[in-house]
Enzyme design. Sequence first.
Site, short mmCIF file in Angstrom:
data_model
loop_
_atom_site.label_atom_id
_atom_site.label_comp_id
_atom_site.label_asym_id
_atom_site.label_seq_id
_atom_site.Cartn_x
_atom_site.Cartn_y
_atom_site.Cartn_z
N GLY A 168 9.70 13.12 -2.95
CA GLY A 168 8.55 13.44 -3.79
C GLY A 168 7.56 14.32 -3.07
N ILE B 182 17.22 8.80 -4.15
CA ILE B 182 18.46 8.75 -4.93
C ILE B 182 18.92 10.16 -5.31
CG2 ILE B 182 18.00 6.46 -5.87
CD1 ILE B 182 17.07 7.81 -8.46
N ASP C 270 18.56 3.23 -3.28
CA ASP C 270 18.08 2.91 -4.62
C ASP C 270 17.29 1.61 -4.53
OD1 ASP C 270 17.67 2.27 -7.25
OD2 ASP C 270 19.77 2.33 -7.84
N TYR D 20 1.62 3.39 -15.18
CA TYR D 20 1.49 3.75 -13.77
C TYR D 20 0.32 3.02 -13.13
CZ TYR D 20 0.64 6.78 -9.68
OH TYR D 20 0.43 7.27 -8.42
N LYS E 299 0.30 -0.09 -10.35
CA LYS E 299 -0.36 0.04 -9.05
C LYS E 299 -1.36 -1.09 -8.80
CE LYS E 299 1.75 3.49 -7.24
NZ LYS E 299 2.59 3.28 -6.03
N ILE F 86 -3.61 14.79 -5.04
CA ILE F 86 -3.20 15.41 -3.79
C ILE F 86 -2.82 16.86 -4.04
CG2 ILE F 86 -1.61 15.30 -1.84
CD1 ILE F 86 -3.58 12.92 -2.10
#
Length: 368
Positions: A65, A89, A106, A195, A199, A225
Amino acid sequence: MPIVRNVSRAVSQLLQSSACGCGVSIVPVRCIGISPRQVASDASFHSVSFSESDHPRVLITGGLGQLGVGLAKLLRKRFGKNNVILSDIRKPADHVFYSGPFIYSDILDYKNLREIVVNNRITWLFHYSALLSAVGEANVPLARAVNITGLHNVLDIAAEHNLRLFVPSTIGAFGPTSPRDPTPDLCIQRPRTIYGVSKVHAELMGEYYHYRYGLDFRCLRYPGIISADSQPGGGTTDYAVQIFHDAIKTGKFECNLKPDTRLPMMYIDDCLKATLEVMEAPAEALSMRTYNISAMSFTPEELAQEVQKHVPELQVTYNVDAVRQAIADSWPMNFDDSNARRDWGWKHDYDLPELRGFQRLKPSPSYS
């Protein structure tokens, strides 16, 4: 205005840096064994200059990522190349594959993940596998599986094997009833996305495992970011990355947020530095398990104006995405990170004017 001046300096640096991947030397050496689940048994887990006992053995999940590759590069410089295993993955690009150990992992496969930790003697785990805000809303069942079930696997394995575990959180862990300017570490958290919900769940589960089982859990709430080297990953703040790519490639940028949407942001180098610093901080210095970190705050319009100082012909339009805008409107405008600055000495290096992405903004002779 100081904010605008800071944004200007940061943009100029981002636009002048070299293109992603340029100058990367490819070393034809791999540390991958026959089994896709483990690094080869003959691979050394320390560089020639480091003793085995001096440094942690690191596994990074979701490593392909926006942050994983940069974090691996930083950690390998500090701890030795073979002490840091990047995993995902997906198949990595050549420059990633040849830069250090890479392994298939995974997080939904508990046995696979546990085998990797045991066979490779992992002591630190950075858990970056997650579906981000906008992508998660498009596929809630998958986000629930990856962000929550995957987290449970990681927590159990980390507790069983006495790992130091880092799990990033986000500005998305707050919601419309949270104080927005500034947002403190401890306040009401009622996010409106899967999401964000996942978190908050991660923060609370990590804290619970710390007090219940003694897990060394550490967490930072990242702002948006910024990195001109990485590709957008499906988050609401992606515009702050996409604008640099579009300025260079096409000279046209369409923003999916309103021009006056203010959100906290951070340059990727500061983000990675903070992550390493909190992991290295003495346990007794930490007064909490989850900290806000912050650097700057700006709007799409302010960022676009700074980019246009380097690429005057850049055309900026706004086509607001209702889903992303609703998410952004529920998020903090500014983070209060005073606890991180007090407890473990957090200090950012980059404001908007210092962003290295601006160093890349040398306009092409023509735009297609």
